[in-house]
Design an enzyme around this catalytic site. Sequence first.
Site, PDB file in Angstrom:
ATOM      1  N   SER A 143       0.940  -1.350  -0.061  1.00 51.20           N
ATOM      2  CA  SER A 143      -0.027  -0.076   0.003  1.00 51.20           C
ATOM      3  C   SER A 143       0.917   1.090   0.047  1.00 51.20           C
ATOM      4  O   SER A 143       1.787   1.315  -0.855  1.00 51.20           O
ATOM      5  CB  SER A 143      -0.965  -0.050   1.154  1.00 51.20           C
ATOM      6  OG  SER A 143      -1.905   1.041   1.129  1.00 51.20           O
ATOM      7  N   ASP A 352       4.047  23.863  -0.489  1.00 54.92           N
ATOM      8  CA  ASP A 352       5.726  23.733  -1.012  1.00 54.92           C
ATOM      9  C   ASP A 352       6.129  22.059  -0.804  1.00 54.92           C
ATOM     10  O   ASP A 352       7.361  22.164  -0.345  1.00 54.92           O
ATOM     11  CB  ASP A 352       6.709  24.747  -0.202  1.00 54.92           C
ATOM     12  CG  ASP A 352       6.527  24.489   1.231  1.00 54.92           C
ATOM     13  OD1 ASP A 352       5.777  23.978   1.613  1.00 54.92           O
ATOM     14  OD2 ASP A 352       7.594  25.252   1.881  1.00 54.92           O
ATOM     15  N   HIS A 405      -7.494  -5.321  -1.177  1.00 55.34           N
ATOM     16  CA  HIS A 405      -6.115  -4.411  -0.837  1.00 55.34           C
ATOM     17  C   HIS A 405      -5.276  -4.978   0.181  1.00 55.34           C
ATOM     18  O   HIS A 405      -3.988  -4.908   0.083  1.00 55.34           O
ATOM     19  CB  HIS A 405      -6.452  -3.127  -0.418  1.00 55.34           C
ATOM     20  CG  HIS A 405      -5.498  -1.954  -0.140  1.00 55.34           C
ATOM     21  ND1 HIS A 405      -4.935  -1.646  -1.189  1.00 55.34           N
ATOM     22  CD2 HIS A 405      -4.965  -1.516   1.052  1.00 55.34           C
ATOM     23  CE1 HIS A 405      -3.812  -0.787  -0.781  1.00 55.34           C
ATOM     24  NE2 HIS A 405      -3.997  -0.855   0.501  1.00 55.34           N
TER      25      HIS A 405
END
Length: 429
Positions: A143, A352, A405
């Site tokens: 993951s 940023d 998953h």
Amino acid sequence: MHIDHTLSDIVARKHFFSVPLDYQQSPSKQITVFAREIVSIENQHKELPYLVFFQGGPGFGAVRPISNNGWIKRALTEYRVLLLDQRGTGLSTPVNASSLSYMSATDQADYLSFFRADNIIRDAEYIRAKLSPDQPWSILGQSFGGFCVLHYLSAAPEGLKEAYITGGIPSLTRPVDEVYQATYQRVIAKNNDFFKRFTDARLLVDNLAKYLYDNKVYLATGELLSVEMLQLLGINLGMEQGPESVYYLLEHALVETNHGVDINPLFLHQFSHFLDYSTNPLFALLHESIYCQHNASSWAAHRVRSQFEQFNYRPGKPLLFTGEMVYPWMFAQFEQLEPLQQAANLIAAKKDWPALYDLEKLSNNKVPVAAAIYSEDMFVEMQYSLETAKQVNNLKYWLTSEYEHNGIRMDGEHILDKLISLNRGKCLR
């Protein structure tokens, strides 16, 4: 510091490393990173290469092994496995409301900005210089751990011999809004599957949602159980055995009493065990930032949700569960997130964030990479994973619909064996 202990068929050693919080600043504040090295009893005296495991998350400590089984069993046939608690998790200078309480919100946000994949990989390279200075090592990412693998390939490929990814190939370039637009579609599909499989689930869920809408219900932790919090159970629909667990929880949510319908105390006790937001606050704080490169997330999941009106519950309307999404209201409703609300808003506004992936390096990658892509994955969009696979040289993938998953947790020995065979040019079995 090294501490040895034994488990079932495994010898383990605990490593604690003092590393810079900020590798770009000297001197820097130091934090601790913990890693557990494990080897099978029969191989304990052999000189074996390392396989480093990057846990999913962000914000979760590495698996705590109990015995030699699953993917660990396959790995220990030829590796020493290093289970890395990524910074801020497990025993690695944990992040929580208490540990951050002495900082201002601005200082908290600045501090947490050093807990993404870029610094996790700097930690890994720092540790490699201590444990395997003369050889590159192998890595496995599950993951979010797969996001870390791709950053490793971008930032320090010279440290790698081979790489494996399960359920974790992100888009290299797509903005966070596109990620959530795709993910919400996946979540809708998982909801449809859930309510089709369990024919009385719709009645159970809608009755419970109506009850929560009309009454103030408090969890065993003291937190108010809102309808929005109930919807968060949907994160479990994308896991193997998750839908069953959610259904059985809902079965006993409401009970008939002499005074009419009431909430079941057993349900209230069990509910909190299905969600990790209070116990693993780093996940909520940094989840959206793992997609950010020179841009702010601006609470992307919350904004994109407005495009999917079906998730906004009101009485008389069917409730849909949400998925792996973090919302700003969670920092007002979860007890351990509330003190971090200001910091969370600052992180969501941060523009940023440095780039995580070097497209040129990845297009010329020489490190053998094998990845399992799950076509039904609710957490990682398959089409974006396939798109990225084309952009990374020397990456081979196995596309399968067999697993959800968390496939590596359910059938890890088989999955890792297939990926090792794929990486080494052998036929898949």
